[in-house]
Design an enzyme around this catalytic site. Structure first.
Site, short mmCIF file in Angstrom:
data_model
loop_
_atom_site.label_atom_id
_atom_site.label_comp_id
_atom_site.label_asym_id
_atom_site.label_seq_id
_atom_site.Cartn_x
_atom_site.Cartn_y
_atom_site.Cartn_z
N GLU A 142 5.46 7.83 -39.66
CA GLU A 142 4.76 7.35 -38.48
C GLU A 142 4.73 8.39 -37.38
O GLU A 142 3.78 8.46 -36.59
CB GLU A 142 5.40 6.05 -37.98
CG GLU A 142 5.37 4.90 -38.97
CD GLU A 142 3.97 4.56 -39.46
OE1 GLU A 142 2.99 4.84 -38.72
OE2 GLU A 142 3.84 4.02 -40.57
N HIS B 246 1.59 10.46 -37.71
CA HIS B 246 0.42 9.85 -37.08
C HIS B 246 0.49 10.00 -35.55
O HIS B 246 -0.50 10.38 -34.90
CB HIS B 246 0.35 8.36 -37.42
CG HIS B 246 0.08 8.07 -38.87
ND1 HIS B 246 -0.97 8.63 -39.56
CD2 HIS B 246 0.72 7.26 -39.76
CE1 HIS B 246 -0.96 8.18 -40.81
NE2 HIS B 246 0.06 7.35 -40.96
#
Length: 448
Positions: A23, A26
């Protein structure tokens, strides 16, 4: 720590590290592209911990640790204030959106390479690839015998059992004849070819390996300890001796030695042992005794214990470790894709899928074997996450990338109706895979 608690703990460590890294990929690229990040979450569901940063981004750890997400400012989810439109995701050029979506799997790939590199620099304790061969198996038919040492597989030098095991797993999936170069117990070397094409299609890898008949040797005929006062000690056997034969029967491993002692002593307790000591062979006469140990049925014993498997450490200097890490990453990714492809086409069984229970068990086992083994495990799982997330399944990163590629070709975004339908299909596929993996984990527990 109990196996169950240990498995839960190391599963949480594994998911925490890998999900956070994924994550963060991202998040980091989104911020570099000028997209406003509303929430960075490790886990799903109710927040257990939450903090709001000065820039307005909410960071949280949620109750269900099976993933995570980065929530960005997105016009598809509600009105966007005029002053924030420059930071809205869908308004960014398509190449930036592709970069943001691809960043998660790319960061998992980077993590895998780094983990493998660290493993090779630290050095991973392992065993020399001596093998045991099951009678009448494909390996036995190819001319392999217990006690052989694998020197190379398909021309690639093989120094540890884990290297050999990983290569065999991927080769079994490929179903092509596999050339090996092995060294026998007498020191002579020879070439053999494993006829993997004879394995039935559609099976799971564990059953294929059983049919192949190759496994890590439980122990050589090297004597680790001799019980004082027992027949072997009286005959002059010493720790460090290698037992070559019993009554002329050549031996490949300690299992074969145990079997030979039972069968030969049943004929006559007095047996001739040929041992190798300091490079020279000599014959000793041992008289076996029939005893009951710890309430077990009486059996013929001579009073020796095997030495542990010969140790080997897989370690490289930093430069070579990086090259080895890249090669390991490539081989593992190619093997994973091959297995997925064969499961889709029915050439391999869906029983090869493992879920969180299987991952937890392996995490606990690898952590118990030391840092290098746990890093290897983390690298492998991280790489699997990268490959899985790049599959063109809606709701996964690969599905979003597919939409953007279609947008590049058509010149306009995929319709909202198509995206919603794709989400339903993607969720159905994902939950089906998770259900099959969970069923496989439960079945393995009860079958074993």
């Amino acid at each position: 720590m109990s196996p169950i608690l240990g498995s839960v703990f190391w599963l949480l460590v594994t998911l925490g590290v890998l999900v956070t890294f994924h994550e963060f990929g991202h998040y980091w690229v989104a911020r570099r592209c000028g997209v406003k990040v509303l929430r960075f979450s490790v886990g799903f569901g109710r927040p257990l911990w939450r903090r709001v940063a000065k820039d307005g981004t909410e960071y949280q750890i949620a109750a269900i640790p099976l993933g995570g997400y980065v929530k960005m400012l997105d016009a598809r989810e509600g009105d966007v204030a005029p002053e924030d439109r420059a930071q809205e995701f869908t308004g960014k050029p398509i190449w930036q959106r592709i970069a943001i979506v691809a960043a998660g799997p790319v960061f998992n790939l980077i993590f895998a390479i780094a983990a493998f590199w660290a493993t090779f620099v630290i050095g991973r304790p392992d065993a020399v690839p001596f093998i045991s061969v099951a009678p009448n198996s494909l390996a036995a038919q190819a001319g392999m015998v217990s006690g052989d040492r694998i020197v190379s597989i398909d021309g690639n030098p093989t120094t540890t059992w884990s290297e050999a095991g990983e290569t065999l797993v991927y080769a079994v999936v490929g179903r092509s004849p596999l050339p090996l170069h092995v060294q026998g117990t007498d020191g002579t070397q020879r070439d053999v070819v494993l006829p993997l094409q004879k394995l039935p299609s559609g099976g799971d890898v564990s059953k294929d390996l059983t049919a192949l008949g190759l496994s890590a040797q439980a122990g050589t005929t090297l004597v680790g300890a001799v019980t004082p006062g027992d027949p072997a000690a009286r005959a002059g056997v010493q720790g460090g001796d290698r037992i070559i034969s019993v009554n002329g029967r050549p031996l490949g491993d300690f299992e074969a030695l145990t079997k030979a002692v039972q069968e030969e002593a049943a004929k006559s307790p007095t047996m001739a042992l040929v041992v190798e000591r300091a490079g020279k062979q000599q014959q000793l006469t041992v008289i076996a005794e029939k005893k009951s140990v710890q309430g077990q049925p009486p059996r013929w014993l001579v009073g020796i214990a095997p030495a542990p498997p010969e140790a080997a450490i897989l370690r490289y200097p930093p430069g070579k470790a990086f090259t080895a890490a890249l090669q390991t990453t490539w081989n593992t990714a190619a093997g994973t894709l091959s297995l997925i492809g064969k499961m889709v086409t029915g050439q391999a069984s869906a029983k090869n899928l493992s879920g969180v229970i299987g991952i937890a068990q392996v995490a606990n086992d690898s952590a118990g074997r030391g840092l290098a083994w746990f890093l290897t495990f983390l690298g492998s799982v991280s790489l699997s996450l990268a490959v899985l997330n790049l599959l063109p399944i809606p709701v996964l990163d690969g599905g979003h990338l597919l939409y953007y590629l279609i947008e590049l070709v058509k010149g306009r975004p995929v319709s909202e109706r198509t995206m919603i339908a794709g989400q339903y299909v993607g969720l159905a596929l994902l939950f089906t895979m998770m259900g099959v993996a969970f069923f496989n984990d439960i079945q393995r527990i009860f079958v074993s």
